[in-house]
Design a protein around this motif. Sequence first.
Motif, PDB file in Angstrom:
ATOM      1  N   SER A 215       0.812  -1.218   0.000  1.00 24.88           N
ATOM      2  CA  SER A 215       0.000   0.000   0.000  1.00 24.88           C
ATOM      3  C   SER A 215       0.838   1.257   0.000  1.00 24.88           C
ATOM      4  O   SER A 215       0.295   2.357  -0.138  1.00 24.88           O
ATOM      5  N   PHE A 217       2.669   4.473  -0.645  1.00 29.60           N
ATOM      6  CA  PHE A 217       2.605   5.433  -1.735  1.00 29.60           C
ATOM      7  C   PHE A 217       3.688   6.493  -1.549  1.00 29.60           C
ATOM      8  O   PHE A 217       4.378   6.864  -2.490  1.00 29.60           O
ATOM      9  N   MET A 251     -10.277   1.598 -12.958  1.00 32.74           N
ATOM     10  CA  MET A 251     -10.907   0.746 -11.948  1.00 32.74           C
ATOM     11  C   MET A 251     -10.375  -0.683 -12.028  1.00 32.74           C
ATOM     12  O   MET A 251     -10.222  -1.345 -11.001  1.00 32.74           O
ATOM     13  N   ALA A 261      -5.218  -7.460  -0.591  1.00 34.57           N
ATOM     14  CA  ALA A 261      -5.984  -7.245   0.635  1.00 34.57           C
ATOM     15  C   ALA A 261      -7.126  -8.246   0.727  1.00 34.57           C
ATOM     16  O   ALA A 261      -7.363  -8.849   1.781  1.00 34.57           O
TER      17      ALA A 261
ATOM     18  N   LEU B 133     -13.651  -5.467   7.142  1.00 34.06           N
ATOM     19  CA  LEU B 133     -12.287  -4.939   7.258  1.00 34.06           C
ATOM     20  C   LEU B 133     -11.728  -4.479   5.918  1.00 34.06           C
ATOM     21  O   LEU B 133     -10.745  -3.748   5.866  1.00 34.06           O
ATOM     22  N   LEU B 134     -12.337  -4.959   4.845  1.00 34.78           N
ATOM     23  CA  LEU B 134     -11.758  -4.741   3.522  1.00 34.78           C
ATOM     24  C   LEU B 134     -11.415  -3.272   3.220  1.00 34.78           C
ATOM     25  O   LEU B 134     -10.299  -2.988   2.767  1.00 34.78           O
ATOM     26  N   PRO B 135     -12.333  -2.322   3.478  1.00 29.71           N
ATOM     27  CA  PRO B 135     -11.976  -0.935   3.164  1.00 29.71           C
ATOM     28  C   PRO B 135     -10.697  -0.475   3.859  1.00 29.71           C
ATOM     29  O   PRO B 135      -9.986   0.381   3.338  1.00 29.71           O
ATOM     30  N   TRP B 136     -10.407  -1.043   5.009  1.00 31.69           N
ATOM     31  CA  TRP B 136      -9.217  -0.624   5.739  1.00 31.69           C
ATOM     32  C   TRP B 136      -7.959  -1.290   5.182  1.00 31.69           C
ATOM     33  O   TRP B 136      -6.863  -0.746   5.255  1.00 31.69           O
ATOM     34  N   LEU B 137      -8.125  -2.475   4.610  1.00 31.96           N
ATOM     35  CA  LEU B 137      -6.967  -3.213   4.125  1.00 31.96           C
ATOM     36  C   LEU B 137      -6.553  -2.803   2.710  1.00 31.96           C
ATOM     37  O   LEU B 137      -5.409  -2.976   2.315  1.00 31.96           O
ATOM     38  N   VAL B 138      -7.502  -2.275   1.958  1.00 30.15           N
ATOM     39  CA  VAL B 138      -7.200  -1.861   0.586  1.00 30.15           C
ATOM     40  C   VAL B 138      -6.268  -0.641   0.624  1.00 30.15           C
ATOM     41  O   VAL B 138      -6.431   0.218   1.478  1.00 30.15           O
ATOM     42  N   PRO B 139      -5.281  -0.571  -0.278  1.00 28.49           N
ATOM     43  CA  PRO B 139      -4.388   0.597  -0.284  1.00 28.49           C
ATOM     44  C   PRO B 139      -5.173   1.899  -0.375  1.00 28.49           C
ATOM     45  O   PRO B 139      -6.165   1.988  -1.103  1.00 28.49           O
ATOM     46  N   VAL B 141      -4.540   4.677  -1.728  1.00 33.70           N
ATOM     47  CA  VAL B 141      -4.601   5.290  -3.053  1.00 33.70           C
ATOM     48  C   VAL B 141      -5.745   4.683  -3.860  1.00 33.70           C
ATOM     49  O   VAL B 141      -6.465   5.386  -4.577  1.00 33.70           O
ATOM     50  N   VAL B 142      -5.940   3.379  -3.711  1.00 34.26           N
ATOM     51  CA  VAL B 142      -7.037   2.710  -4.408  1.00 34.26           C
ATOM     52  C   VAL B 142      -8.375   3.276  -3.934  1.00 34.26           C
ATOM     53  O   VAL B 142      -9.229   3.645  -4.738  1.00 34.26           O
ATOM     54  N   VAL B 145      -8.984   6.718  -5.346  1.00 36.63           N
ATOM     55  CA  VAL B 145      -9.347   6.737  -6.760  1.00 36.63           C
ATOM     56  C   VAL B 145     -10.791   6.278  -6.957  1.00 36.63           C
ATOM     57  O   VAL B 145     -11.557   6.864  -7.734  1.00 36.63           O
ATOM     58  N   VAL B 146     -11.180   5.246  -6.214  1.00 33.69           N
ATOM     59  CA  VAL B 146     -12.553   4.748  -6.317  1.00 33.69           C
ATOM     60  C   VAL B 146     -13.547   5.834  -5.897  1.00 33.69           C
ATOM     61  O   VAL B 146     -14.548   6.073  -6.583  1.00 33.69           O
ATOM     62  N   TRP B 147     -13.249   6.493  -4.799  1.00 33.88           N
ATOM     63  CA  TRP B 147     -14.157   7.540  -4.326  1.00 33.88           C
ATOM     64  C   TRP B 147     -14.183   8.736  -5.263  1.00 33.88           C
ATOM     65  O   TRP B 147     -15.191   9.423  -5.387  1.00 33.88           O
ATOM     66  N   TRP B 191     -14.895   6.462   6.103  1.00 34.15           N
ATOM     67  CA  TRP B 191     -15.191   5.146   5.518  1.00 34.15           C
ATOM     68  C   TRP B 191     -13.983   4.215   5.656  1.00 34.15           C
ATOM     69  O   TRP B 191     -14.126   3.044   5.992  1.00 34.15           O
ATOM     70  N   LEU B 254      -1.329  11.354   3.784  1.00 32.93           N
ATOM     71  CA  LEU B 254      -0.910  12.127   2.635  1.00 32.93           C
ATOM     72  C   LEU B 254      -1.481  11.519   1.355  1.00 32.93           C
ATOM     73  O   LEU B 254      -2.037  12.211   0.511  1.00 32.93           O
ATOM     74  N   ASP B 255      -1.368  10.186   1.255  1.00 32.59           N
ATOM     75  CA  ASP B 255      -1.744   9.528   0.001  1.00 32.59           C
ATOM     76  C   ASP B 255      -3.211   9.731  -0.336  1.00 32.59           C
ATOM     77  O   ASP B 255      -3.565   9.986  -1.489  1.00 32.59           O
TER      78      ASP B 255
END
Lengths: 282, 319
Positions: A215, A217, A251, A261, B133-139, B141-142, B145-147, B191, B254-255
Motif C-alpha cells: 500500500s 505510496f 478501476m 488485501a 475490514l476490507l476498506p481498511w486493508l485496501v491501499p 490510493v485505491v 481513486v474509487v471515491w 469510511w 498524505l496519500d
Amino acid sequence: MTAVSRTRRNRPADNRPRWNGNTIAALAILIVLLFPLYWMVNIALQSDRSLAGTTWLPTAPTWAHFSTALSTEGGSLLTSLTVALGAVVVCLALAAPAAYGLAQFKLRGTRVVVFGTLITQMVPGIVIANALYGAYVDLHLVNSYLGLIFADASLGLPFSIVLLRAFMVSIPAEVVEASLVDGANRFVAFVRIVLPMSRNALITAGLFTFLFSWSDFMFALTLNTTDNVKPITVGIYEFVGAHVSDWGAVMATAVMAAVPAAVLLVMAQKYVAAGITGGSIK
Amino acid sequence: MSSTQNVAVSAPVSDGTRSRPSRAQGRRSALRWCFIAPAVGYMLAFFGYPLVRNVVMSFQHYTPSTFFDGRAPFNGLANWRAVFSNPLFTDSLWHTLVFTLGSLLGQFTLGLALAVFFSRRFRLSGVVRAVLLLPWLVPMVVSAVVWRKLLDPATGVLNTLLMDVHLIGSPLPWLSSPNAALASAVLVNIWIGIPFNMVILYGGLQEIPTDLHEAAALDGAGVWRTFRSVTFPLLRPVVTVVLVLGFMSTLKILDLILALTNGGPADSTQTLGTVSYQLSFLQLDFGQGAVVGNVLILISAVFAVLYLRANRADFGPER
C-alpha cells in the motif's frame, strides 16, 4: 491476541446463533459499507459504451479493461510484489531476533528500546521521506529496488517488533535453556526452537508488513524520480492523472491493486484480526 | 499480557559473583545485544536520523541545485519565517485539524456503534465483521481513486443515487467545490477508518465480563444507561488507545488527499502533509518542507505522550 482467541466461543452445536433481524441488519451494513468496492469492480467489468449510465449489475461483463490495465500496469504490479516481498524479508530478519531479545534477555536498556519502538509510530512518513531523500541521493539509492525495500520495511518493523515481542514473552525460557545445555548456542536455539514456536506471530507480522509495503505510496512517490521502480500505487496515481476519461481501465487497475488485501482477508482471517488487536493494544 | 517477566531470566548458573558483573557476563550480554542491535540500528537510521535531520534541514537553504552541488548553506530562521508568513500554512494547519478531528469523530462513533452491534449474538456476525475490514486493508490510493469516481459530479453514482431518491435536486460538487472538498475527504477517510475502530473496540468489549451487564440489567438499568455507566467506563483504556493511534495516523495522511484532490480545488484540501510534500518534492525547497514537517511532529508529540501513558503497562521487563 488474547482478545481474539477468547472470542472463539466453543458452544455446543445445537446452540448456534439463529438468523434474525440482526443478521439482516448486518448484511445491510455490509452492503452499504462495501458498496464503493463493489462499484469499483462493477465499473471495471462494464464496457464504455454507455458513459453516463453504468448499470447496477455488470450484465455483460467484459475483460477489456483488465487487459488494458494489465498491459500498462502489469510491470508495476510485479514491482510492487518484489518490493513488498523484499520488505517482508528485511523486516522479519530484523524484528524476530530483536523481539526475542527484548522479550527474554532482560538486558539493561530494554525499556528504552521498547519505548523507542512505540514512539516511532508518531513520526510522519513525509518527515522520513524528506530526510531520506537527501541521504539516498548520497548513497545512490534513489530509483533503486533496494532503497525502496529498506524504506518500506520501516512501515512494518515497529509493528512487527511489538507484535512478536508480545508473543515471545510467553515462551518458557526452560525450552531454550534445555537446548543450550545440549550444546547449541543461543542463535542456533533461536532459529531451531523460538522461530518455529512463533510461527503464527511471524505469519501475522509478515502479512501486515506485506500489506503496508504493497500500500505504500509516499516512499514510492518521493524516493523515485524515474519510472525505473514504479509500484502499482504510483502507477494508479499517474494513471488517474493521465486517463481520467478511461475510468474502466483505472478501476480495473484498482481492482488488481486491491486483490492482495482481499486474498489476505479470505486466506488469513485469523491472522488479520490478531494483527490489528495485537499490534495496537499490546 | 506483560506479567510474564519471571520466565525471562537465564540466571547466572556457574559463577558465584552475582553482584559484580564478570567479564564472562559482559561478553554474554554483548552477544545478546547482537539480537537487538540490527533492529535498533535500523530504527535509528530510518526514524531517529530523519527526526534530527529535519530539524537541521529547517535551518538550511535548499535550492533545486542543492542535490547536484551539495550546497545547502545555513540561513537562520529564514525558512521558519517564510513558512509562518505563508497564508497557505495557516490554512493547511486548520484543514489538518478539521480533517483529523472530523475523521476521528466519525470513525470512532460509527466504529463503536458497529462494535456494540456485533457484540450481539447472531448468525454470520463473525463473517460480516471480517469482510467489513476490507476498506481498511485496501491501499489508500485505491480507495481514493474509487471515491473520486463515486463522487464525480456528472457521472458519479452517489449523485445519481441521491437524485433518484429526490434527496437532492441537482448534482452536488463533492470534490470540485472548495467549500465541499474537505468535508468529502473527511467522509472518505471515515469510511476507511471505521473497520479499524470497530475491530479494536469490539475486542475491548469482549473483555468486559457479561455478568456486569446482567447485574446492571437486574438493577433496572436500561440499555443506554448500562452502556454509559458500565460498558463505556470499562472500555476507556481501549478507547484512549484507539483515539490516540487514530489521531497520529490521521494527522500524517498524505496519500488519500494527494490521490483524491491533490490539495485542491483552490488549496481547499491542503494539509500540513501535502504542503510539506509540495514544498520539498515539487518546489525542491527541502528547508521549508522540513519546517512544516517539524510542526507536524510537534503536534504528534503532544499526542504521543497520551499514547505512551495509555501503554504505560508495557514498556518492558525493567522496573
